[in-house]
Design an enzyme around this catalytic site. Sequence first.
Site, PDB file in Angstrom:
ATOM      1  N   ASN A   4       0.869  -1.181   0.000  1.00 54.66           N
ATOM      2  CA  ASN A   4       0.000   0.000   0.000  1.00 54.66           C
ATOM      3  C   ASN A   4       0.903   1.227   0.000  1.00 54.66           C
ATOM      4  O   ASN A   4       1.476   1.587   1.033  1.00 54.66           O
ATOM      5  CB  ASN A   4      -0.913  -0.019   1.229  1.00 54.66           C
ATOM      6  CG  ASN A   4      -1.977   1.072   1.183  1.00 54.66           C
ATOM      7  OD1 ASN A   4      -1.837   2.045   0.452  1.00 54.66           O
ATOM      8  ND2 ASN A   4      -3.015   0.913   1.980  1.00 54.66           N
ATOM      9  N   HIS A  43     -11.050   5.664  -1.535  1.00 57.42           N
ATOM     10  CA  HIS A  43     -11.198   5.057  -0.204  1.00 57.42           C
ATOM     11  C   HIS A  43     -12.142   3.863  -0.198  1.00 57.42           C
ATOM     12  O   HIS A  43     -12.649   3.453   0.842  1.00 57.42           O
ATOM     13  CB  HIS A  43     -11.695   6.084   0.834  1.00 57.42           C
ATOM     14  CG  HIS A  43     -10.727   7.201   1.088  1.00 57.42           C
ATOM     15  ND1 HIS A  43     -11.137   8.506   1.238  1.00 57.42           N
ATOM     16  CD2 HIS A  43      -9.382   7.208   1.199  1.00 57.42           C
ATOM     17  CE1 HIS A  43     -10.074   9.270   1.443  1.00 57.42           C
ATOM     18  NE2 HIS A  43      -8.991   8.502   1.417  1.00 57.42           N
ATOM     19  N   ARG A  51      -5.905  19.270   0.146  1.00 55.64           N
ATOM     20  CA  ARG A  51      -6.716  19.345  -1.070  1.00 55.64           C
ATOM     21  C   ARG A  51      -7.912  20.261  -0.875  1.00 55.64           C
ATOM     22  O   ARG A  51      -8.498  20.325   0.205  1.00 55.64           O
ATOM     23  CB  ARG A  51      -7.211  17.944  -1.455  1.00 55.64           C
ATOM     24  CG  ARG A  51      -6.101  16.935  -1.682  1.00 55.64           C
ATOM     25  CD  ARG A  51      -6.677  15.536  -1.796  1.00 55.64           C
ATOM     26  NE  ARG A  51      -5.636  14.519  -1.832  1.00 55.64           N
ATOM     27  CZ  ARG A  51      -5.811  13.257  -1.460  1.00 55.64           C
ATOM     28  NH1 ARG A  51      -6.998  12.863  -1.030  1.00 55.64           N
ATOM     29  NH2 ARG A  51      -4.822  12.404  -1.524  1.00 55.64           N
ATOM     30  N   GLU A  59      -8.211  -2.315   5.808  1.00 56.99           N
ATOM     31  CA  GLU A  59      -7.970  -2.329   4.365  1.00 56.99           C
ATOM     32  C   GLU A  59      -7.110  -3.511   3.924  1.00 56.99           C
ATOM     33  O   GLU A  59      -7.389  -4.148   2.900  1.00 56.99           O
ATOM     34  CB  GLU A  59      -7.331  -1.005   3.943  1.00 56.99           C
ATOM     35  CG  GLU A  59      -8.248   0.187   4.136  1.00 56.99           C
ATOM     36  CD  GLU A  59      -7.554   1.516   3.943  1.00 56.99           C
ATOM     37  OE1 GLU A  59      -8.053   2.335   3.164  1.00 56.99           O
ATOM     38  OE2 GLU A  59      -6.509   1.729   4.582  1.00 56.99           O
ATOM     39  N   ARG A  90      -2.714  -2.195  -3.493  1.00 54.62           N
ATOM     40  CA  ARG A  90      -3.780  -1.197  -3.486  1.00 54.62           C
ATOM     41  C   ARG A  90      -3.546  -0.213  -4.630  1.00 54.62           C
ATOM     42  O   ARG A  90      -2.437   0.256  -4.853  1.00 54.62           O
ATOM     43  CB  ARG A  90      -3.789  -0.422  -2.167  1.00 54.62           C
ATOM     44  CG  ARG A  90      -4.876   0.651  -2.132  1.00 54.62           C
ATOM     45  CD  ARG A  90      -4.546   1.772  -1.192  1.00 54.62           C
ATOM     46  NE  ARG A  90      -5.506   2.864  -1.285  1.00 54.62           N
ATOM     47  CZ  ARG A  90      -5.230   4.127  -0.944  1.00 54.62           C
ATOM     48  NH1 ARG A  90      -4.044   4.444  -0.499  1.00 54.62           N
ATOM     49  NH2 ARG A  90      -6.152   5.056  -1.074  1.00 54.62           N
TER      50      ARG A  90
END
Length: 398
Positions: free
Chosen positions: A10, A179, A235, A384, A91
């Site tokens: 990841n 996500h 962001r 995850e 991922r």
Amino acid sequence: MSSLPVLVLNSGSSSIKFSIYEAADGQRRKLHEGAVDGIGTDQGKFWIKDAAGNKLVDQTPALPDLAAAFKLVADALHSSDFSTPAAIGHRMVSGGPTVQENQLITPALIDEMERYTAFAPLHTPIAIYIMREALRLFPGVPNFVVLDTYFHRTMPEVVTHMPIPEQYSSMGVRRYGAHGISYESIIMQLEPNVPEKLIVAHLGNGASISAIRNGRCLDTSMGLTPTGGIISGTRTGDIDPGVLLFILRKIAETTNKSTEAADQLETVVSKKSGLLGVSHLSNDMRDLREAIKAGNAKARLAVDKFTWTIAKWIGSYFAELNGLDMLVFTGGIGENDIDSRAEICAALSALGIVIDPARNNVRGEALISAEDSPVTVRVIPPAEDLIIVNHVVRLLSE
């Protein structure tokens, strides 16, 4: 099958996280986890822990680039101290319009996903590099891509279609979301009692919210790229397109190269805005909370902008779902920032969202809604890596 070690990779903009799971015979047991942080600096960190949390590797190497960082990981995993992976799961934020299913990685697939780097410009180049290196450094080991966009593939066209000319829609410009692996892990943890009407807020340095009906994504805040949606650490989130045009014209005053101007605009909206841009201080919620205690007005404004925006999105998803059974907070801020959860929920009391201050005064998994709250509110850490392992095992059997 006596043993099936699965390596999960990841990658982030300055880090590579990894874990090794034993996944044979229905088992999902974590054997090791580790990370390389500080890529591009001379103050890197490289660590590996066993399942009990004991550090087996603890180094502070210079990490001039991604190649040096991933070589550390590969060299360590090739040693006799760790199980040789039988499969590797990667991922990937977005594979673009042509790669929407989790699948076996081939050189041709990597080339195809690389065509759509602009759909996740901060993540895709690093993930692509690591995929190519994993194929080279672990010859004969099957590698699989697990997409964040995979969970969001159930969104209806009215949600995914952008209000733009068809010539751009035909290029794959649409809402994809991100996500998704985190959201999928929340559903897994709620099973078999997944509520019909669910909103999950994944709040971290990157933040998004999803409306989920009967375990399937109905809508999500991030759009073509992870820059869209709610304000994040660096962001903008959704913003008046006129603002982008204004900034672009200002940039054009100093350069006549369109690619350079686009890159500068990307830096503004993805790396210099959000909590960092408003506070002029930090993109880390912990720093901002400390600054607020010291009376920093810009830090207060940044955090207020964050919680206000999230409350607005949750309110809109309440309307889209026509009600709400459960709200779940996840991600680093969602799990650990008590004040953010309290401020968001205080703005949503008219929707039947009421938390118990004592229950909310925790970090990590918890039920935080008041006894008489019409809407259940929970904190659930994501899993995850486990979702990636599950997809790898499924794909191996197909």
